[in-house]
Design a protein around this motif. Sequence first.
Motif, PDB file in Angstrom:
ATOM      1  N   ALA A 105       2.902  22.940   4.967  1.00 43.91           N
ATOM      2  CA  ALA A 105       2.127  22.249   6.197  1.00 43.91           C
ATOM      3  C   ALA A 105       0.576  23.027   6.064  1.00 43.91           C
ATOM      4  O   ALA A 105      -0.254  22.098   6.409  1.00 43.91           O
ATOM      5  CB  ALA A 105       2.704  22.637   7.458  1.00 43.91           C
ATOM      6  N   ASP A 106       0.394  24.135   5.879  1.00 46.55           N
ATOM      7  CA  ASP A 106      -0.769  24.784   5.532  1.00 46.55           C
ATOM      8  C   ASP A 106      -1.581  24.082   4.546  1.00 46.55           C
ATOM      9  O   ASP A 106      -2.815  23.847   4.805  1.00 46.55           O
ATOM     10  CB  ASP A 106      -0.905  26.091   5.393  1.00 46.55           C
ATOM     11  N   ILE A 107      -0.999  23.886   3.492  1.00 50.57           N
ATOM     12  CA  ILE A 107      -1.747  23.100   2.425  1.00 50.57           C
ATOM     13  C   ILE A 107      -2.245  21.804   2.705  1.00 50.57           C
ATOM     14  O   ILE A 107      -3.383  21.254   2.514  1.00 50.57           O
ATOM     15  CB  ILE A 107      -0.708  22.906   1.081  1.00 50.57           C
ATOM     16  N   GLU A 108      -1.262  20.985   3.564  1.00 52.66           N
ATOM     17  CA  GLU A 108      -1.658  19.753   4.049  1.00 52.66           C
ATOM     18  C   GLU A 108      -2.860  19.929   5.107  1.00 52.66           C
ATOM     19  O   GLU A 108      -3.792  19.073   5.167  1.00 52.66           O
ATOM     20  CB  GLU A 108      -0.679  18.931   4.850  1.00 52.66           C
ATOM     21  N   ARG A 109      -2.773  20.921   5.752  1.00 50.06           N
ATOM     22  CA  ARG A 109      -4.203  21.054   6.747  1.00 50.06           C
ATOM     23  C   ARG A 109      -5.344  21.425   5.928  1.00 50.06           C
ATOM     24  O   ARG A 109      -6.400  20.890   6.532  1.00 50.06           O
ATOM     25  CB  ARG A 109      -3.701  22.314   7.741  1.00 50.06           C
ATOM     26  N   LEU A 110      -5.097  21.862   4.876  1.00 48.30           N
ATOM     27  CA  LEU A 110      -6.378  22.390   4.251  1.00 48.30           C
ATOM     28  C   LEU A 110      -6.830  21.175   3.441  1.00 48.30           C
ATOM     29  O   LEU A 110      -8.028  21.022   3.618  1.00 48.30           O
ATOM     30  CB  LEU A 110      -6.098  23.591   3.258  1.00 48.30           C
ATOM     31  N   ARG A 111      -5.859  20.297   2.969  1.00 50.75           N
ATOM     32  CA  ARG A 111      -6.484  19.119   2.364  1.00 50.75           C
ATOM     33  C   ARG A 111      -7.162  18.364   3.189  1.00 50.75           C
ATOM     34  O   ARG A 111      -8.075  17.805   2.777  1.00 50.75           O
ATOM     35  CB  ARG A 111      -5.297  18.464   1.693  1.00 50.75           C
ATOM     36  N   ASP A 112      -6.750  18.070   4.487  1.00 56.17           N
ATOM     37  CA  ASP A 112      -7.206  17.190   5.553  1.00 56.17           C
ATOM     38  C   ASP A 112      -8.660  17.939   5.915  1.00 56.17           C
ATOM     39  O   ASP A 112      -9.734  17.150   6.026  1.00 56.17           O
ATOM     40  CB  ASP A 112      -6.313  17.108   6.647  1.00 56.17           C
ATOM     41  N   MET A 113      -8.625  19.170   5.887  1.00 54.51           N
ATOM     42  CA  MET A 113     -10.027  19.659   6.300  1.00 54.51           C
ATOM     43  C   MET A 113     -10.874  19.575   5.361  1.00 54.51           C
ATOM     44  O   MET A 113     -12.278  19.321   5.753  1.00 54.51           O
ATOM     45  CB  MET A 113      -9.517  21.175   6.561  1.00 54.51           C
ATOM     46  N   ALA A 114     -10.495  19.646   3.982  1.00 53.93           N
ATOM     47  CA  ALA A 114     -11.335  19.385   2.917  1.00 53.93           C
ATOM     48  C   ALA A 114     -11.902  17.846   2.548  1.00 53.93           C
ATOM     49  O   ALA A 114     -12.901  17.872   1.932  1.00 53.93           O
ATOM     50  CB  ALA A 114     -10.814  20.036   1.692  1.00 53.93           C
ATOM     51  N   GLY A 115     -11.103  17.127   3.471  1.00 53.50           N
ATOM     52  CA  GLY A 115     -11.585  15.713   3.320  1.00 53.50           C
ATOM     53  C   GLY A 115     -11.158  15.075   2.050  1.00 53.50           C
ATOM     54  O   GLY A 115     -11.775  14.062   1.493  1.00 53.50           O
ATOM     55  N   ALA A 116      -9.791  15.558   1.276  1.00 56.53           N
ATOM     56  CA  ALA A 116      -9.661  15.274   0.108  1.00 56.53           C
ATOM     57  C   ALA A 116      -8.439  14.310   0.317  1.00 56.53           C
ATOM     58  O   ALA A 116      -7.459  14.757   0.916  1.00 56.53           O
ATOM     59  CB  ALA A 116      -9.181  16.171  -0.914  1.00 56.53           C
ATOM     60  N   GLU A 117      -8.262  12.870  -0.079  1.00 57.54           N
ATOM     61  CA  GLU A 117      -7.251  12.107  -0.262  1.00 57.54           C
ATOM     62  C   GLU A 117      -6.108  12.445  -1.073  1.00 57.54           C
ATOM     63  O   GLU A 117      -5.047  12.485  -0.798  1.00 57.54           O
ATOM     64  CB  GLU A 117      -7.641  10.545  -0.758  1.00 57.54           C
ATOM     65  N   GLN A 118      -6.524  13.098  -2.414  1.00 56.46           N
ATOM     66  CA  GLN A 118      -5.823  13.768  -3.034  1.00 56.46           C
ATOM     67  C   GLN A 118      -6.287  14.945  -3.877  1.00 56.46           C
ATOM     68  O   GLN A 118      -7.583  15.140  -3.727  1.00 56.46           O
ATOM     69  CB  GLN A 118      -5.245  12.711  -4.488  1.00 56.46           C
ATOM     70  N   TRP A 119      -5.374  15.776  -4.425  1.00 53.02           N
ATOM     71  CA  TRP A 119      -6.013  16.806  -4.987  1.00 53.02           C
ATOM     72  C   TRP A 119      -5.003  17.130  -5.905  1.00 53.02           C
ATOM     73  O   TRP A 119      -3.812  17.056  -6.094  1.00 53.02           O
ATOM     74  CB  TRP A 119      -6.585  18.107  -4.313  1.00 53.02           C
ATOM     75  N   LEU A 120      -5.710  18.010  -7.075  1.00 55.69           N
ATOM     76  CA  LEU A 120      -4.940  18.702  -8.250  1.00 55.69           C
ATOM     77  C   LEU A 120      -4.374  19.845  -7.773  1.00 55.69           C
ATOM     78  O   LEU A 120      -5.035  20.679  -7.072  1.00 55.69           O
ATOM     79  CB  LEU A 120      -5.855  18.824  -9.384  1.00 55.69           C
TER      80      LEU A 120
END
Length: 315
Positions: free
Chosen positions: A90-105
Amino acid sequence: MKTLYPPIEPYRSGHLDTGDGHSVYWEQCGNPDGIPVVFLHGGPGAGCSPQHRRLFDPARYNIMLFDQRGCGRSRPHAELENNTTWHLVADIERLRDMAGAEQWLVFGGSWGSSLALAYAETHPERTSGLILRGIFTVRQSEIDWYYQEGASWLFPDLWEGFLAPIAEDERHDLVGAYRRRLTHDDPAVRIEAARAWSRWEGSTIKLVPDAALIDSFTGDEFAIAFARIENHYFVHKGWLEDEQLIRNAHRLKDIPGVIIQGRYDAATPPRTAWDLHRAWPEAAFHMIGDAGHAYDEAGILDQLIRATDGFADKL
């Protein structure tokens, strides 16, 4: 042979308030307009280092690193409450959303490979690719190999140090015995156990032992978080069913991936990497013939940099 990129500093950093008692340190490095990538460190409980920033071309990647709950610069230090695999996903998803990335490696080594698999199998649509090293899937057989019997046959002299804090009549379940000491009311009992647990790992993860690495593993602050959190996760089997990450590897079929494994990895033996390779044949597989477990052993590091460069070309 490929090696690390030059040292860099974060262009942005902060703490994520998880809303359940944790403050997770994060940082972003490289090119703010680059390819989004998240680095998942090992342990669990090891934290990130400045060296980890250097696994990616800073001109082409927007690199997110974070210290998982309870370790590194995250707070509270060595906290076990609300600290599970699924909290981290869940933390990874929060960080992805915060970073504004639709997807990431997603890049993960050792425990980081377990967390990367858990994340990607849960959120395949958010995962543009996977780079995995020193594969670990938290199966009971893997835990038993390293903490009960298996690796002990390779390092009998070092194993005596791991056994030292544990009474003879408790040695049939070493992970459970360590749990009692690492959560003990007496700080002296906790630190003795934490040093022994951490020294075992620091002494056995490289094909050629590294005295400086062993020293870094046995410093009090690192050892307490590392040992308590690792043991906490392994007592609970990562909050996973025993074969879950291998069984669900079919969910990765459409995700480009690279698996990198040291042939003489005593911490996470090649059997697990091979099982993952068979379950996920679409991923490239590299067995490094002259390496153990550590990411910075020459052959492993070479393949890791080739993988991050290769994804930069594709993505």
